[in-house]
Structure formats: structure tokens, C-alpha cells
Motif scaffolding. Structure first.
Motif, short mmCIF file in Angstrom:
data_model
loop_
_atom_site.label_atom_id
_atom_site.label_comp_id
_atom_site.label_asym_id
_atom_site.label_seq_id
_atom_site.Cartn_x
_atom_site.Cartn_y
_atom_site.Cartn_z
N HIS A 13 0.84 -1.20 0.00
CA HIS A 13 0.00 0.00 0.00
C HIS A 13 0.88 1.26 0.00
O HIS A 13 0.64 2.19 -0.77
CB HIS A 13 -0.92 -0.03 1.23
CG HIS A 13 -1.93 1.06 1.26
ND1 HIS A 13 -1.69 2.27 1.87
CD2 HIS A 13 -3.20 1.13 0.77
CE1 HIS A 13 -2.76 3.03 1.76
NE2 HIS A 13 -3.68 2.36 1.09
N LYS A 39 -6.82 2.57 -8.00
CA LYS A 39 -7.70 1.40 -7.89
C LYS A 39 -6.97 0.25 -7.21
O LYS A 39 -7.52 -0.43 -6.36
CB LYS A 39 -8.18 0.97 -9.27
CG LYS A 39 -9.21 1.89 -9.86
CD LYS A 39 -9.62 1.44 -11.24
CE LYS A 39 -10.53 2.45 -11.90
NZ LYS A 39 -10.84 2.09 -13.28
N ARG A 40 -5.70 0.05 -7.58
CA ARG A 40 -4.90 -1.01 -6.97
C ARG A 40 -4.71 -0.74 -5.48
O ARG A 40 -4.82 -1.65 -4.65
CB ARG A 40 -3.55 -1.08 -7.68
CG ARG A 40 -2.74 -2.30 -7.32
CD ARG A 40 -1.46 -2.38 -8.11
NE ARG A 40 -1.69 -2.33 -9.54
CZ ARG A 40 -0.76 -1.98 -10.44
NH1 ARG A 40 0.44 -1.66 -10.05
NH2 ARG A 40 -1.05 -1.97 -11.72
N LYS A 41 -4.45 0.53 -5.15
CA LYS A 41 -4.27 0.91 -3.75
C LYS A 41 -5.54 0.65 -2.95
O LYS A 41 -5.49 0.15 -1.82
CB LYS A 41 -3.88 2.39 -3.67
CG LYS A 41 -3.60 2.89 -2.28
CD LYS A 41 -3.18 4.35 -2.34
CE LYS A 41 -3.68 5.09 -1.15
NZ LYS A 41 -3.50 6.50 -1.22
N LEU A 42 -6.69 0.95 -3.53
CA LEU A 42 -7.97 0.72 -2.86
C LEU A 42 -8.20 -0.77 -2.61
O LEU A 42 -8.64 -1.16 -1.53
CB LEU A 42 -9.12 1.31 -3.68
CG LEU A 42 -10.51 1.14 -3.09
CD1 LEU A 42 -10.60 1.81 -1.72
CD2 LEU A 42 -11.55 1.73 -4.03
N ARG A 43 -7.88 -1.60 -3.60
CA ARG A 43 -8.03 -3.06 -3.41
C ARG A 43 -7.16 -3.56 -2.27
O ARG A 43 -7.59 -4.38 -1.46
CB ARG A 43 -7.71 -3.80 -4.70
CG ARG A 43 -8.81 -3.72 -5.74
CD ARG A 43 -8.63 -4.73 -6.85
NE ARG A 43 -7.39 -4.57 -7.60
CZ ARG A 43 -7.26 -3.78 -8.67
NH1 ARG A 43 -8.29 -3.10 -9.12
NH2 ARG A 43 -6.11 -3.69 -9.29
N VAL A 44 -5.92 -3.06 -2.19
CA VAL A 44 -5.02 -3.47 -1.11
C VAL A 44 -5.56 -2.97 0.22
O VAL A 44 -5.56 -3.72 1.21
CB VAL A 44 -3.59 -2.94 -1.36
CG1 VAL A 44 -2.69 -3.20 -0.16
CG2 VAL A 44 -2.99 -3.57 -2.61
N LYS A 45 -6.07 -1.75 0.25
CA LYS A 45 -6.64 -1.20 1.48
C LYS A 45 -7.83 -2.03 1.95
O LYS A 45 -7.98 -2.31 3.15
CB LYS A 45 -7.08 0.25 1.26
CG LYS A 45 -7.62 0.93 2.48
CD LYS A 45 -7.98 2.37 2.18
CE LYS A 45 -8.57 3.05 3.40
NZ LYS A 45 -8.95 4.42 3.13
N GLU A 46 -8.67 -2.46 1.02
CA GLU A 46 -9.82 -3.29 1.36
C GLU A 46 -9.37 -4.65 1.91
O GLU A 46 -9.97 -5.18 2.83
CB GLU A 46 -10.73 -3.48 0.15
CG GLU A 46 -11.48 -2.22 -0.22
CD GLU A 46 -12.20 -2.32 -1.56
OE1 GLU A 46 -11.94 -3.26 -2.34
OE2 GLU A 46 -13.02 -1.43 -1.84
N GLU A 47 -8.30 -5.18 1.33
CA GLU A 47 -7.77 -6.45 1.80
C GLU A 47 -7.20 -6.31 3.23
O GLU A 47 -7.40 -7.18 4.08
CB GLU A 47 -6.71 -6.98 0.86
CG GLU A 47 -6.33 -8.41 1.12
CD GLU A 47 -5.39 -9.00 0.08
OE1 GLU A 47 -4.83 -10.07 0.35
OE2 GLU A 47 -5.24 -8.39 -0.99
N SER A 50 -10.16 -6.10 5.63
CA SER A 50 -10.83 -7.38 5.85
C SER A 50 -9.98 -8.31 6.72
O SER A 50 -10.49 -9.27 7.27
CB SER A 50 -11.15 -8.06 4.52
OG SER A 50 -9.97 -8.49 3.88
#
Length: 52
Positions: A13, A39-47, A50
């Protein structure tokens, strides 16, 4: 999720954030690249979220 994986995600991130800052500080930033990185940063942040 173990701490090693969480640390790796946090490092990923931070690396993406650094690439975004570097790209946006250029005279003519590549808008498509910046959008892709965000978008990639957001996916990592969501991971990361979770994992908690």
C-alpha cells in the motif's frame, strides 16, 4: 491472517502511494496510470481492512 502477510500488504500500500505521489509530481502525469494505481491501492486497502 498473520502479521507477516498484513505487513506485506501495508508495505505494498505504501509503495503504491509513493508511486502515485511520484507520478502526480511530474509535469505531465499519466492520468490513466494514476487512476490504475489508485484502484490497486484501494483493493489493497480493502484487503487490509478485511484482515482485521
Amino acid at each position: 491472517m498473520d502479521n507477516t502477510h498484513l505487513s506485506a500488504l501495508q508495505a505494498k500500500h505504501a509503495g503504491i502511494e509513493a508511486r502515485i505521489k511520484a507520478e502526480t509530481s511530474r509535469p505531465l502525469p499519466d492520468a490513466i496510470l494514476v487512476a490504475t494505481l489508485k484502484k490497486r491501492k484501494l483493493r489493497v486497502k480493502e484487503e487490509i481492512a478485511s484482515a482485521h
